[in-house]
Design an enzyme around this catalytic site. Structure first.
Site, PDB file in Angstrom:
ATOM      1  N   ARG A  23     119.654 -42.990  46.467  1.00 34.68           N
ATOM      2  CA  ARG A  23     119.778 -42.616  47.883  1.00 34.68           C
ATOM      3  C   ARG A  23     120.968 -41.683  48.113  1.00 34.68           C
ATOM      4  NH1 ARG A  23     116.738 -46.576  50.900  1.00 34.68           N
ATOM      5  NH2 ARG A  23     117.143 -45.185  52.611  1.00 34.68           N
ATOM      6  N   ARG A  27     122.585 -40.764  55.067  1.00 37.58           N
ATOM      7  CA  ARG A  27     123.424 -40.801  56.268  1.00 37.58           C
ATOM      8  C   ARG A  27     124.926 -40.913  56.037  1.00 37.58           C
ATOM      9  NH1 ARG A  27     120.264 -45.461  58.789  1.00 37.58           N
ATOM     10  NH2 ARG A  27     119.869 -45.649  56.570  1.00 37.58           N
ATOM     11  N   ARG A  36     119.827 -34.214  60.604  1.00 34.36           N
ATOM     12  CA  ARG A  36     118.991 -35.167  61.337  1.00 34.36           C
ATOM     13  C   ARG A  36     119.111 -35.030  62.850  1.00 34.36           C
ATOM     14  NH1 ARG A  36     116.601 -37.967  62.447  1.00 34.36           N
ATOM     15  NH2 ARG A  36     116.764 -40.184  62.019  1.00 34.36           N
ATOM     16  N   ASP A  72     110.440 -40.332  51.001  1.00 37.46           N
ATOM     17  CA  ASP A  72     110.583 -41.779  51.122  1.00 37.46           C
ATOM     18  C   ASP A  72     109.438 -42.432  50.380  1.00 37.46           C
ATOM     19  OD1 ASP A  72     112.262 -43.885  52.761  1.00 37.46           O
ATOM     20  OD2 ASP A  72     110.196 -44.568  52.722  1.00 37.46           O
ATOM     21  N   TYR A 147     105.714 -53.702  52.333  1.00 33.09           N
ATOM     22  CA  TYR A 147     105.808 -53.066  53.659  1.00 33.09           C
ATOM     23  C   TYR A 147     104.443 -52.998  54.339  1.00 33.09           C
ATOM     24  CZ  TYR A 147     110.610 -51.770  52.693  1.00 33.09           C
ATOM     25  OH  TYR A 147     111.950 -51.826  52.427  1.00 33.09           O
TER      26      TYR A 147
HETATM   27  O1  CP3 Z   1     118.629 -39.332  47.885  1.00 34.03           O
HETATM   28  C1  CP3 Z   1     117.658 -40.071  48.007  1.00 34.03           C
HETATM   29  O2  CP3 Z   1     117.403 -40.950  47.178  1.00 34.03           O
HETATM   30  C2  CP3 Z   1     116.829 -39.860  49.246  1.00 34.03           C
HETATM   31  C3  CP3 Z   1     115.385 -40.109  49.153  1.00 34.03           C
HETATM   32  C4  CP3 Z   1     114.986 -41.539  49.470  1.00 34.03           C
HETATM   33  C5  CP3 Z   1     114.913 -42.107  50.781  1.00 34.03           C
HETATM   34  N1  CP3 Z   1     114.365 -43.347  50.667  1.00 34.03           N
HETATM   35  C6  CP3 Z   1     115.307 -41.447  52.054  1.00 34.03           C
HETATM   36  C7  CP3 Z   1     115.479 -42.238  53.290  1.00 34.03           C
HETATM   37  C8  CP3 Z   1     114.562 -42.500  48.559  1.00 34.03           C
HETATM   38  C9  CP3 Z   1     114.515 -42.434  47.043  1.00 34.03           C
HETATM   39  C10 CP3 Z   1     114.157 -43.635  49.329  1.00 34.03           C
HETATM   40  C11 CP3 Z   1     113.608 -44.849  48.719  1.00 34.03           C
HETATM   41  C12 CP3 Z   1     113.271 -46.011  49.564  1.00 34.03           C
HETATM   42  N2  CP3 Z   1     112.834 -46.035  50.860  1.00 34.03           N
HETATM   43  C13 CP3 Z   1     113.278 -47.345  49.081  1.00 34.03           C
HETATM   44  C14 CP3 Z   1     113.628 -47.764  47.659  1.00 34.03           C
HETATM   45  C15 CP3 Z   1     115.096 -47.837  47.442  1.00 34.03           C
HETATM   46  C16 CP3 Z   1     115.787 -49.003  48.089  1.00 34.03           C
HETATM   47  O3  CP3 Z   1     116.734 -48.723  48.851  1.00 34.03           O
HETATM   48  O4  CP3 Z   1     115.420 -50.156  47.835  1.00 34.03           O
HETATM   49  C17 CP3 Z   1     112.880 -48.172  50.143  1.00 34.03           C
HETATM   50  C18 CP3 Z   1     112.766 -49.683  50.086  1.00 34.03           C
HETATM   51  C19 CP3 Z   1     112.594 -47.338  51.257  1.00 34.03           C
HETATM   52  C20 CP3 Z   1     112.099 -47.758  52.604  1.00 34.03           C
HETATM   53  C21 CP3 Z   1     113.023 -47.322  53.676  1.00 34.03           C
HETATM   54  N3  CP3 Z   1     113.115 -46.031  54.163  1.00 34.03           N
HETATM   55  C22 CP3 Z   1     113.964 -48.097  54.371  1.00 34.03           C
HETATM   56  C23 CP3 Z   1     114.182 -49.589  54.143  1.00 34.03           C
HETATM   57  C24 CP3 Z   1     114.615 -47.257  55.288  1.00 34.03           C
HETATM   58  C25 CP3 Z   1     115.628 -47.640  56.333  1.00 34.03           C
HETATM   59  C26 CP3 Z   1     116.862 -48.199  55.844  1.00 34.03           C
HETATM   60  C27 CP3 Z   1     117.765 -47.188  55.191  1.00 34.03           C
HETATM   61  O5  CP3 Z   1     118.247 -47.454  54.103  1.00 34.03           O
HETATM   62  O6  CP3 Z   1     118.019 -46.159  55.802  1.00 34.03           O
HETATM   63  C28 CP3 Z   1     114.085 -45.957  55.113  1.00 34.03           C
HETATM   64  C29 CP3 Z   1     114.479 -44.730  55.828  1.00 34.03           C
HETATM   65  C30 CP3 Z   1     115.123 -43.671  54.990  1.00 34.03           C
HETATM   66  N4  CP3 Z   1     114.672 -43.228  53.782  1.00 34.03           N
HETATM   67  C31 CP3 Z   1     116.283 -42.921  55.337  1.00 34.03           C
HETATM   68  C32 CP3 Z   1     116.520 -42.032  54.270  1.00 34.03           C
HETATM   69  C33 CP3 Z   1     117.602 -41.002  54.173  1.00 34.03           C
HETATM   70  C34 CP3 Z   1     117.064 -43.017  56.639  1.00 34.03           C
HETATM   71  C35 CP3 Z   1     116.273 -42.325  57.693  1.00 34.03           C
HETATM   72  C36 CP3 Z   1     117.113 -41.543  58.656  1.00 34.03           C
HETATM   73  O7  CP3 Z   1     117.663 -40.474  58.301  1.00 34.03           O
HETATM   74  O8  CP3 Z   1     117.199 -41.981  59.814  1.00 34.03           O
END
Ligand code: CP3
Length: 351
Positions: A23, A27, A36, A72, A147
């Site tokens: 990740r 943010r 964003r 994502d 999910y």
């Molecule tokens: O640099 C990177 O790795 C970015 C790409 C990426 C995102 N999500 C962007 C994202 C990757 C590889 C993921 C994987 C992801 N998404 C997982 C597996 C990794 C883990 O943390 O267990 C999971 C379970 C998700 C599902 C998901 N998407 C959640 C639970 C959330 C919200 C909580 C959070 O951590 O922000 C998201 C949203 C999300 N995915 C954001 C980002 C940058 C935040 C959205 C925003 O900008 O408002």
């Protein structure tokens, strides 16, 4: 090109331990928050130029050894016909809990339904021009099903576990559909230029060993087999699964991502030879002062010393409020305490 990340995936000799962060685009970076402000999350993911910009942001700040495509794990599920919103976590318009709903999932090709992911990977490869390798990714079928069935990320995932015991065949039918979709999705990313792929199994830890073998591992193995001919390294990250390490080590992946709960030397003994390990500083450790971050990073590196193919990373994704000086301290410590210059000497100097 700095290929130490790809070399470590294959357990080849490296000049120093490679480092990237799960990740790493997100943010905690002010420039990501600025992006964003302009666009919502789904638009960001679906616009190749913007997704590439988000992927590049952490690389401009830190000397990371790999880039990960910005997307994502839930995004390809839209292509199956599932509608969702992010605020910031995902929420499904309609949870999938019946046989009929599983049968009704769309099964069109990823190239047709999520072409923007392939385009973003291709663009990122061209932008990096061979300087840094590009990682593609997908969610593991069980984690995606978590999910889809629950409808959102929720402590315990009760609806998922209820389906697991009440209607295991329905869950298996869903997993089978997701597995086929993820093979196709990873193949699209690899043919577009991804040089390694990571499979995120964030919720596998909800299962006991027999459940894990049936509802998680089996499908991950099918994915690994389904992309084996493309010959890119596969990283399998399993979160919350200290009780599943021996099982997870049989996934067929090249690299096992270890969550922060198990020290790497302990994990290595349980995994055995033949796999690289990735991880595993606790993401919350980055809230310590930079000197403490350096000490904790050196501890992870010391536990991994001598392992062929260690890839430094966090033991789960970086948290939104992480202080940037801590990230700098982590990466700087990896750069300066591993490598040709004998690490013990560096350690002694610092103390
Ligand atoms: O640099 C990177 O790795 C970015 C790409 C990426 C995102 N999500 C962007 C994202 C990757 C590889 C993921 C994987 C992801 N998404 C997982 C597996 C990794 C883990 O943390 O267990 C999971 C379970 C998700 C599902 C998901 N998407 C959640 C639970 C959330 C919200 C909580 C959070 O951590 O922000 C998201 C949203 C999300 N995915 C954001 C980002 C940058 C935040 C959205 C925003 O900008 O408002």
């Amino acid at each position: 090109m700095t290929d130490r990340f790809l070399r470590a995936c294959r357990r080849q000799a490296v000049d120093r331990t490679p480092v990237w962060l799960m990740r790493q685009a997100g943010r905690y970076l002010p420039e990501y928050r600025a992006l964003r402000q302009r666009v919502d999350f789904l638009t960001l993911c679906k616009t190749p130029e913007l997704a590439v910009e988000a992927s590049l942001q952490p690389l401009r700040r830190f000397p990371l050894d790999a880039a990960i495509i910005f997307s994502d794990i839930l995004l390809p599920l839209e292509a199956l016909g599932c509608r969702m919103t992010f605020n910031p976590g995902p929420r499904l318009a309609e949870p999938i809990r019946t046989r009929e709903q599983v049968a009704a999932l769309d099964r069109r090709a990823a190239a047709e339904t999520v072409p923007f992911v392939g385009e973003a990977v291709g663009l990122l490869r061209r932008e990096l021009d061979g300087r840094t390798p590009v990682i593609g990714f997908c969610g593991a079928p069980f984690t995606l099903a978590a999910y889809l069935v629950q409808g959102e990320g929720k402590e315990g995932f009760g609806a998922l576990k209820t389906l697991q015991y009440r209607e295991p065949a329905t869950l298996e039918a869903l997993l089978e559909t997701l597995t086929a979709a993820m093979i196709d999705y990873l193949r699209l990313q690899i043919s577009s230029g991804a040089q390694a792929v990571q499979i995120f199994d964030s919720w596998a830890g909800l299962l006991d060993s027999p459940g894990y073998q049936r509802f998680a591992l089996r499908w991950v193995r099918t994915i690994v087999d389904g992309i084996a001919d493309l010959e890119v390294p596969v990283i399998y990250f399993i979160n919350g699964g200290p009780h599943l390490i021996e099982d997870a080590a049989t996934s067929g992946a090249d690299v096992l991502g270890i969550c922060w709960r198990t020290p790497l030397d302990v994990a290595a003994a349980r995994v055995g030879p033949g796999m690289s390990l990735q991880g595993n500083l606790d993401p919350h450790a980055l809230f310590a002062a930079p000197d403490e971050v350096r000490r904790l990073t050196r501890d992870v590196l010391a536990r991994a010393a001598g392992l062929p193919g260690h890839i430094m990373n966090l033991g789960h994704g970086i948290l939104p409020d992480t202080p940037i000086p801590s990230v700098e301290a982590l990466i700087d410590t990896v750069q300066h305490t591993t490598g040709k210059a004998a690490q013990p000497a560096t350690e002694t100097c610092r103390r």
